[in-house]
Design a protein around this motif. Structure first.
Motif, PDB file in Angstrom:
ATOM      1  N   ILE A  51      -4.238  -4.418   7.154  1.00 10.58           N
ATOM      2  CA  ILE A  51      -2.925  -3.877   6.825  1.00 10.58           C
ATOM      3  C   ILE A  51      -1.999  -4.061   8.020  1.00 10.58           C
ATOM      4  CG2 ILE A  51      -3.470  -1.517   7.579  1.00 10.58           C
ATOM      5  CD1 ILE A  51      -1.759  -0.574   5.150  1.00 10.58           C
ATOM      6  N   CYS A  60       0.827  -1.202   0.000  1.00  9.28           N
ATOM      7  CA  CYS A  60       0.000   0.000   0.000  1.00  9.28           C
ATOM      8  C   CYS A  60       0.863   1.255   0.000  1.00  9.28           C
ATOM      9  CB  CYS A  60      -0.892   0.028   1.238  1.00  9.28           C
ATOM     10  SG  CYS A  60      -2.157  -1.240   1.283  1.00  9.28           S
ATOM     11  N   ILE A  80      -0.787  -5.246   2.924  1.00 13.90           N
ATOM     12  CA  ILE A  80      -2.191  -5.592   3.106  1.00 13.90           C
ATOM     13  C   ILE A  80      -2.358  -7.078   2.849  1.00 13.90           C
ATOM     14  CG2 ILE A  80      -2.761  -4.927   0.724  1.00 13.90           C
ATOM     15  CD1 ILE A  80      -5.573  -4.155   1.823  1.00 13.90           C
ATOM     16  N   LEU A 127      -4.823   1.953   0.731  1.00 13.99           N
ATOM     17  CA  LEU A 127      -5.597   0.940   1.439  1.00 13.99           C
ATOM     18  C   LEU A 127      -7.067   1.039   1.069  1.00 13.99           C
ATOM     19  CD1 LEU A 127      -6.073  -1.196   3.673  1.00 13.99           C
ATOM     20  CD2 LEU A 127      -6.135   0.709   5.319  1.00 13.99           C
TER      21      LEU A 127
END
Length: 270
Positions: free
Chosen positions: A200, A155, A262, A181
């Motif tokens: 995450i 991310c 993530i 995200l």
């Protein structure tokens, strides 16, 4: 920062042909510096549903085949497929085994039949795909009902220390760009797959000096491949300014490099 559309993001991500060439070149050096990649992949395996016993699994973006071999041991009675866009990686992985078939292909257009896999496992590969909607659509097509897509990707915020240190030197693009995200959350929520988990988790590595980090990124094939990246060699003066800027982040363990990872577990319910 607002979400990027697929078309806009495509203009901000490296050309996949360049990605394939870069990772092909890195095939023989990759495993020697892949500490993060191994940690993330093993974490992703730990997140698989405990009841999962796939008849056929796919290692999507298999790279050197490290996790193809792990999956082959973990699911010893299953048939394994390993797929990558980089021919050099496939050539390196194939003699080491783990999967029954090694396939050249693209996650956005899988060369596989409908309803042919029970598990698609993808660790740190999908960040190179501009059209994440297409990735999930293809996963849904290829998975059998009840099948699982397990992925780990990167991310925005990844290598933020390096990015911000370069910003203190010049205004050019030096660090690969990644999705937000929120984009992953939205695309997964609106896909045909049911989200079982989407979290995450930052992973932080430490280096004695900046050059160890930049050398590792090159050895992984994950150095700067962005459109708009500087051409030619970087001057010694600019490197010195980069080193000086990065030193502000120094910790007792060394210079930190943060990866925002993530983890997604999605299931095909219909």
């Amino acid at each position: 920062m607002t979400d990027l559309s697929s078309a806009t993001l495509a203009n901000h991500l490296p050309d996949k042909r360049q990605v394939a060439v870069s990772f092909s070149r890195a095939a023989t050096t990759y495993d020697g510096v892949a500490e993060l990649q191994r940690a993330v992949g093993h974490e992703l395996i730990a997140r698989l549903p405990p009841h999962l016993t796939p008849g056929r699994w796919l290692d999507l973006g298999c790279g050197t085949g490290y996790f193809s071999r792990v999956l082959g041991q973990h699911f010893a009675q299953s048939q394994g497929l390993a797929l990558d866009i980089a021919q050099g990686m496939l050539s390196y992985a194939r003699p080491l085994g783990g999967a029954q078939h090694f396939i050249a292909g693209d996650a956005e257009s899988l060369p596989l039949q409908n309803n042919s896999c029970d598990l698609i496992f993808s660790s740190l590969a999908l960040q190179w795909c501009a059209d994440f909607n297409a990735v999930l659509s293809e996963a849904h097509r290829v998975l059998k009902p009840g099948g699982v897509l397990a992925f780990a990707s990167l991310c925005v915020g990844t290598l933020g220390e390096l990015r911000d240190s370069w910003r203190a030197v010049d205004g050019q693009v030096h660090v690969n760009r990644f999705r937000e995200l929120e984009t992953y959350q939205q695309v997964c929520a609106h896909s045909d797959l049911q989200v079982l988990g989407l979290q995450i988790q930052p992973h932080v590595l430490h280096y004695p000096q900046v050059r160890q980090l930049t050398h590792e990124l090159k050895a992984l094939g994950a150095h700067n491949l962005n459109p708009g990246r500087p051409e030619g060699l970087t001057s010694r003066a600019r490197i010195q300014r980069l080193v000086g800027a990065y030193e502000q982040y120094r910790q007792p363990l060394g210079l930190p490099a943060t990866y925002q990872v993530i983890y997604g577990i999605l299931e095909k319910t219909r």
